[in-house]
Motif scaffolding. Structure first.
Motif, PDB file in Angstrom:
ATOM      1  N   UNK A 150      53.504  37.195  51.391  1.00 40.26           N
ATOM      2  CA  UNK A 150      52.314  37.192  52.247  1.00 40.26           C
ATOM      3  C   UNK A 150      51.617  38.548  52.227  1.00 40.26           C
ATOM      4  N   UNK A 151      52.396  39.623  52.172  1.00 42.65           N
ATOM      5  CA  UNK A 151      51.804  40.963  52.137  1.00 42.65           C
ATOM      6  C   UNK A 151      50.996  41.159  50.861  1.00 42.65           C
ATOM      7  N   UNK A 152      51.527  40.721  49.737  1.00 39.39           N
ATOM      8  CA  UNK A 152      50.793  40.818  48.463  1.00 39.39           C
ATOM      9  C   UNK A 152      49.510  39.992  48.533  1.00 39.39           C
ATOM     10  N   UNK A 153      49.619  38.791  49.074  1.00 36.33           N
ATOM     11  CA  UNK A 153      48.441  37.922  49.218  1.00 36.33           C
ATOM     12  C   UNK A 153      47.377  38.577  50.101  1.00 36.33           C
ATOM     13  N   UNK A 154      47.803  39.199  51.194  1.00 34.86           N
ATOM     14  CA  UNK A 154      46.869  39.839  52.119  1.00 34.86           C
ATOM     15  C   UNK A 154      46.188  41.053  51.484  1.00 34.86           C
ATOM     16  N   UNK A 155      46.966  41.894  50.814  1.00 33.03           N
ATOM     17  CA  UNK A 155      46.417  43.118  50.238  1.00 33.03           C
ATOM     18  C   UNK A 155      45.629  42.847  48.957  1.00 33.03           C
ATOM     19  N   UNK A 156      45.967  41.774  48.275  1.00 33.65           N
ATOM     20  CA  UNK A 156      45.266  41.426  47.030  1.00 33.65           C
ATOM     21  C   UNK A 156      43.782  41.191  47.287  1.00 33.65           C
ATOM     22  N   UNK A 157      43.485  40.500  48.371  1.00 34.10           N
ATOM     23  CA  UNK A 157      42.088  40.216  48.685  1.00 34.10           C
ATOM     24  C   UNK A 157      41.290  41.476  48.965  1.00 34.10           C
ATOM     25  N   UNK A 158      41.948  42.489  49.529  1.00 36.90           N
ATOM     26  CA  UNK A 158      41.225  43.720  49.837  1.00 36.90           C
ATOM     27  C   UNK A 158      41.071  44.607  48.610  1.00 36.90           C
ATOM     28  N   UNK A 159      42.165  44.804  47.881  1.00 39.13           N
ATOM     29  CA  UNK A 159      42.106  45.737  46.757  1.00 39.13           C
ATOM     30  C   UNK A 159      41.236  45.180  45.626  1.00 39.13           C
ATOM     31  N   UNK A 160      41.034  43.869  45.601  1.00 39.07           N
ATOM     32  CA  UNK A 160      40.160  43.281  44.574  1.00 39.07           C
ATOM     33  C   UNK A 160      38.711  43.717  44.749  1.00 39.07           C
ATOM     34  N   UNK A 161      38.351  44.097  45.972  1.00 38.82           N
ATOM     35  CA  UNK A 161      36.974  44.504  46.246  1.00 38.82           C
ATOM     36  C   UNK A 161      36.722  45.974  45.912  1.00 38.82           C
ATOM     37  N   UNK A 162      37.773  46.714  45.612  1.00 40.59           N
ATOM     38  CA  UNK A 162      37.589  48.119  45.212  1.00 40.59           C
ATOM     39  C   UNK A 162      37.098  48.149  43.766  1.00 40.59           C
ATOM     40  N   UNK A 163      35.974  48.776  43.490  1.00 40.99           N
ATOM     41  CA  UNK A 163      35.404  48.753  42.127  1.00 40.99           C
ATOM     42  C   UNK A 163      36.350  49.357  41.086  1.00 40.99           C
ATOM     43  N   UNK A 164      36.414  48.731  39.928  1.00 38.06           N
ATOM     44  CA  UNK A 164      37.238  49.241  38.827  1.00 38.06           C
ATOM     45  C   UNK A 164      36.667  50.559  38.309  1.00 38.06           C
ATOM     46  N   UNK A 165      35.376  50.795  38.570  1.00 37.12           N
ATOM     47  CA  UNK A 165      34.750  52.047  38.119  1.00 37.12           C
ATOM     48  C   UNK A 165      35.470  53.266  38.684  1.00 37.12           C
ATOM     49  N   UNK A 166      36.001  53.160  39.885  1.00 28.53           N
ATOM     50  CA  UNK A 166      36.742  54.283  40.470  1.00 28.53           C
ATOM     51  C   UNK A 166      37.983  54.596  39.650  1.00 28.53           C
ATOM     52  N   UNK A 167      38.669  53.554  39.189  1.00 30.22           N
ATOM     53  CA  UNK A 167      39.852  53.762  38.347  1.00 30.22           C
ATOM     54  C   UNK A 167      39.472  54.470  37.054  1.00 30.22           C
ATOM     55  N   UNK A 168      38.414  53.994  36.435  1.00 28.43           N
ATOM     56  CA  UNK A 168      37.990  54.564  35.148  1.00 28.43           C
ATOM     57  C   UNK A 168      37.557  56.021  35.309  1.00 28.43           C
ATOM     58  N   UNK A 186      45.371  53.936  47.349  1.00 27.30           N
ATOM     59  CA  UNK A 186      46.174  53.740  48.559  1.00 27.30           C
ATOM     60  C   UNK A 186      45.453  54.189  49.833  1.00 27.30           C
ATOM     61  N   UNK A 187      44.799  55.378  49.848  1.00 24.91           N
ATOM     62  CA  UNK A 187      44.062  55.759  51.062  1.00 24.91           C
ATOM     63  C   UNK A 187      42.922  54.811  51.403  1.00 24.91           C
ATOM     64  N   UNK A 188      42.306  54.208  50.395  1.00 23.97           N
ATOM     65  CA  UNK A 188      41.210  53.280  50.647  1.00 23.97           C
ATOM     66  C   UNK A 188      41.708  51.950  51.228  1.00 23.97           C
ATOM     67  N   UNK A 189      42.997  51.685  51.085  1.00 19.55           N
ATOM     68  CA  UNK A 189      43.578  50.447  51.604  1.00 19.55           C
ATOM     69  C   UNK A 189      44.165  50.630  52.999  1.00 19.55           C
ATOM     70  N   UNK A 190      43.832  51.725  53.645  1.00 17.56           N
ATOM     71  CA  UNK A 190      44.499  52.087  54.903  1.00 17.56           C
ATOM     72  C   UNK A 190      44.408  50.982  55.955  1.00 17.56           C
TER      73      UNK A 190
END
Length: 215
Positions: A150-168, A186-190
Motif C-alpha cells: 500500500x505504501x508503494x501504491x500511495x507514493x507511486x502516484x505522487x512521485x510519478x508527477x515529479x518531472x523526469x527533467x529534474x532527474x536528467x 526524497x525531500x520533494x516527497x515529504x
C-alpha cells in the motif's frame, strides 16, 4: 416560516445531543466501574462507587505489563514504519521511472499484495523455517511486508508527477543515483511520505492477529 425553521433546527440539535449521550453511556460505564470494588463492578450500573478504589489501575499496569506492552508496540510500529517508508519510497521512484513491461509487471505484482489475503498456515511455516517466529525482527519484517504494497501504491502516484527533467538535470550536474534520490527526490516527497508514515504506523499499532500468532 422562519420560526418553524428555527424550531426544526432546534429539534434536530436536541435529537443529535440525545443520540450522542446514548453513545457515550458505554464509555461512562467503563470509567465509573473502573473506580469500584470487584463486587460493585459486577453490577455494571451507572451509579457512583460507594468507596472510590484506585488500586485497580495499579493492578492493570503491573499485572498486565501495560508499560512494557506499550514500549513493545512502539518498537514494532516505529521500526516497521521507518523501513516501509524508506524502501517504499525507493521502490515507488524506480517503478515510476521504469515504465517498461518489466517495471509495470513488477509494480503490479507489488500492488497485488494489497488485495491478496495472507495465508497464515504457509506464513507460519516460513517463519519457523527461518527461525523468525516469536522474535522482534520477525514481527517487524512481517509488518514491513504487509504494509509495503500500500505504501508503494500511495507514493507511486505522487512521485510519478515529479518531472523526469529534474532527474536528467541532476545527472548532468554530476549526481549519482543515491544523491539524486535522497538529495532531490526524497525531500520533494515529504508530504506524501508523512501521510504514508502515519497510515503505516496506525495500521501496525492496531494490528492484533499477527502478534497473536507469531509472538
Amino acid at each position: 416560516m422562519q420560526t418553524k425553521k428555527k424550531a426544526i433546527n432546534f429539534m434536530k440539535n436536541i435529537l443529535a445531543w440525545l443520540i450522542s449521550l446514548i453513545m457515550l453511556i458505554p464509555l461512562v460505564l467503563i470509567i465509573v466501574n473502573a473506580f469500584k470494588s470487584d463486587a460493585e463492578a459486577l453490577t455494571l450500573t451507572l451509579s457512583l462507587p460507594k468507596e472510590w478504589t484506585f488500586s485497580n489501575f495499579v493492578t492493570v499496569i503491573e499485572k498486565g505489563k501495560l508499560l512494557q506492552s506499550f514500549l513493545n508496540s512502539l518498537l514494532y510500529a516505529g521500526c516497521a514504519t521507518i523501513i516501509v517508508v524508506l524502501f517504499g519510497s525507493m521502490a515507488a521512484y524506480i517503478f515510476s521511472r521504469r515504465r517498461d513491461g518489466t517495471g509495470n509487471a513488477a509494480y503490479m505484482y507489488m500492488v497485488l499484495g494489497i488485495v491478496i489475503p495472507i495465508n497464515y498456515v504457509a506464513l507460519m511455516k516460513v517463519m519457523q523455517v527461518t527461525h523468525l517466529n516469536n522474535s522482534v525482527p520477525g514481527i517487524i519484517l512481517l509488518y514491513t511486508a504487509t504494509q509495503l504494497p500500500f505504501t508503494v501504491f500511495l507514493l507511486y502516484g505522487f512521485v510519478s508527477k515529479i518531472p523526469v527533467d529534474l532527474d536528467e538535470a541532476a545527472v548532468i550536474d554530476g549526481c549519482g543515483p543515491v544523491r539524486l534520490f535522497f538529495g532531490i527526490i526524497f525531500p520533494m516527497m515529504r508530504s506524501s511520505i508523512v501521510t504514508a508514515a502515519v497510515l503505516c504506523f496506525l495500521n501496525t499499532w492496531n494490528e492484533f492477529v499477527m502478534p497473536l500468532y507469531f509472538l
